[in-house]
Scaffold this motif. Structure first.
Motif, PDB file in Angstrom:
ATOM      1  N   GLN A  44       2.460 111.549  39.761  1.00 20.02           N
ATOM      2  CA  GLN A  44       3.192 111.437  41.177  1.00 20.02           C
ATOM      3  C   GLN A  44       2.582 112.357  42.128  1.00 20.02           C
ATOM      4  N   LEU A  45       1.446 113.067  41.850  1.00 19.44           N
ATOM      5  CA  LEU A  45       0.749 114.142  42.854  1.00 19.44           C
ATOM      6  C   LEU A  45      -0.683 113.548  43.268  1.00 19.44           C
ATOM      7  N   SER A  52       5.145 108.562  47.487  1.00 13.89           N
ATOM      8  CA  SER A  52       5.333 109.462  46.482  1.00 13.89           C
ATOM      9  C   SER A  52       6.932 109.196  46.088  1.00 13.89           C
ATOM     10  N   SER A  53       7.371 109.172  45.157  1.00 10.12           N
ATOM     11  CA  SER A  53       8.514 108.971  44.532  1.00 10.12           C
ATOM     12  C   SER A  53       8.971 110.582  44.742  1.00 10.12           C
ATOM     13  N   CYS A  82       9.461 121.540  39.293  1.00  6.48           N
ATOM     14  CA  CYS A  82       8.366 121.801  38.086  1.00  6.48           C
ATOM     15  C   CYS A  82       7.700 120.555  37.809  1.00  6.48           C
ATOM     16  N   VAL A  83       6.530 120.939  37.390  1.00  5.87           N
ATOM     17  CA  VAL A  83       5.513 120.104  36.784  1.00  5.87           C
ATOM     18  C   VAL A  83       5.540 119.873  35.299  1.00  5.87           C
ATOM     19  N   PRO A  84       5.966 119.027  34.596  1.00  3.86           N
ATOM     20  CA  PRO A  84       5.767 118.984  33.200  1.00  3.86           C
ATOM     21  C   PRO A  84       4.667 118.471  32.558  1.00  3.86           C
ATOM     22  N   LYS A  85       4.277 118.192  31.496  1.00  4.41           N
ATOM     23  CA  LYS A  85       3.281 117.915  30.686  1.00  4.41           C
ATOM     24  C   LYS A  85       1.828 118.731  31.093  1.00  4.41           C
ATOM     25  N   ALA A  86       1.924 119.784  31.214  1.00  4.72           N
ATOM     26  CA  ALA A  86       1.047 120.507  31.510  1.00  4.72           C
ATOM     27  C   ALA A  86      -0.186 120.636  30.548  1.00  4.72           C
ATOM     28  N   ASN A 138      -0.406 114.917  49.474  1.00  2.39           N
ATOM     29  CA  ASN A 138       0.693 114.126  48.735  1.00  2.39           C
ATOM     30  C   ASN A 138       2.056 114.546  49.125  1.00  2.39           C
ATOM     31  N   GLY A 139       2.152 115.412  50.085  1.00  2.00           N
ATOM     32  CA  GLY A 139       3.552 115.588  50.956  1.00  2.00           C
ATOM     33  C   GLY A 139       4.538 116.346  50.173  1.00  2.00           C
ATOM     34  N   VAL A 140       4.467 116.886  49.026  1.00  2.62           N
ATOM     35  CA  VAL A 140       5.245 117.668  48.373  1.00  2.62           C
ATOM     36  C   VAL A 140       5.669 118.957  48.992  1.00  2.62           C
ATOM     37  N   LEU A 141       4.354 119.712  49.571  1.00  3.73           N
ATOM     38  CA  LEU A 141       4.703 120.981  49.939  1.00  3.73           C
ATOM     39  C   LEU A 141       5.375 120.886  51.225  1.00  3.73           C
ATOM     40  N   PRO A 142       5.233 120.019  51.945  1.00  7.63           N
ATOM     41  CA  PRO A 142       6.107 120.130  53.465  1.00  7.63           C
ATOM     42  C   PRO A 142       7.450 119.823  53.055  1.00  7.63           C
ATOM     43  N   GLN A 143       7.869 118.868  52.189  1.00  8.99           N
ATOM     44  CA  GLN A 143       9.349 118.679  51.654  1.00  8.99           C
ATOM     45  C   GLN A 143       9.955 120.014  51.329  1.00  8.99           C
ATOM     46  N   THR A 144       9.416 121.058  50.709  1.00 15.77           N
ATOM     47  CA  THR A 144       9.797 122.005  49.877  1.00 15.77           C
ATOM     48  C   THR A 144      10.333 123.210  51.204  1.00 15.77           C
TER      49      THR A 144
END
Length: 211
Positions: A44-45, A52-53, A82-86, A138-144
């Motif tokens: 998703q990243l 992005s979901s 959390c990002v799994p499947k590391a 990917n837009g994740v950081l601004p949402q946090t």
């Protein structure tokens, strides 16, 4: 400890009617939670923010918790992102070998003091943050930044070497899966920390950490 598993599919939809349903039926569960653990698949990243979901989920959780009427305010509930499947190749492609190494090595918990080792927590969180900062599209950081207390985690629940054509071939060796839960316990006063744990994700403008 009560863990309630809300399917991520409920929060990555765009339909306003769906979000209205979430406010009615699931807002009480989120509203009374002492913390949230959000899982983001490495896959998703890699796309654009509007697709992005993960971005949709962060936005919709904020909307549900603020009841859609206080946009611009920050959610007070701590959230572990959390990002799994590391251990898998997709994670390696997104984050690189160094971060994968951090995420697949168990934390050295002091069994005598029973404290969270801040340095090892900070090492992984800061590396993930910097990667998100470089891949801001990917837009994740601004949402946090809509959450007062947020932190990045990564872990492996199994081990890539034990998967053969989708089948588990041996006993799993989980790595760092307890980190987000212990961090949430610490934020709620149930765990002590050894060292200086960065309280939250840092400000992208000045570099300081949210307080």
């Amino acid at each position: 400890v009560v863990l309630y598993d809300l399917a991520g599919e409920y929060f990555n939809r765009d339909s306003k009617q769906d979000i209205h349903v979430e406010r009615k039926h699931r807002r009480p569960l989120l509203e009374h939670a002492d913390g949230i653990i959000l899982l983001i698949d490495p896959a998703q990243l890699t796309g654009a923010a509007e697709e992005s979901s993960a971005v949709a989920a962060l936005d919709n959780i904020q909307s549900v918790l603020l009841d859609g009427g206080k946009l611009g305010h920050r959610v007070k509930t701590p959230i572990a992102i959390c990002v799994p499947k590391a251990d898998n190749e997709q994670f390696l492609n997104v984050f690189g070998a160094e971060i994968q190494s951090y995420a697949t090595q168990s934390v050295d918990y002091n069994t005598h003091s029973k404290k969270i080792p801040a340095e090892q927590y900070n090492e992984l969180n800061d590396s993930l943050f910097e990667n998100m900062e470089m891949n801001i599209s990917n837009g994740v950081l601004p949402q946090t930044f809509n959450y007062e207390m947020s932190r990045f985690f990564a872990f492996s629940a199994v081990s890539g070497d034990l998967i053969d054509d989708g089948v588990l071939t041996g006993r799993p060796f989980p790595q760092r899966i307890e980190d987000p839960l212990l961090w949430l316990l610490a934020k709620n006063g149930y765990c002590d920390v050894e060292g200086n744990l960065h309280r939250d994700i840092k400000c992208p403008n000045c570099g300081s950490y949210w307080t």
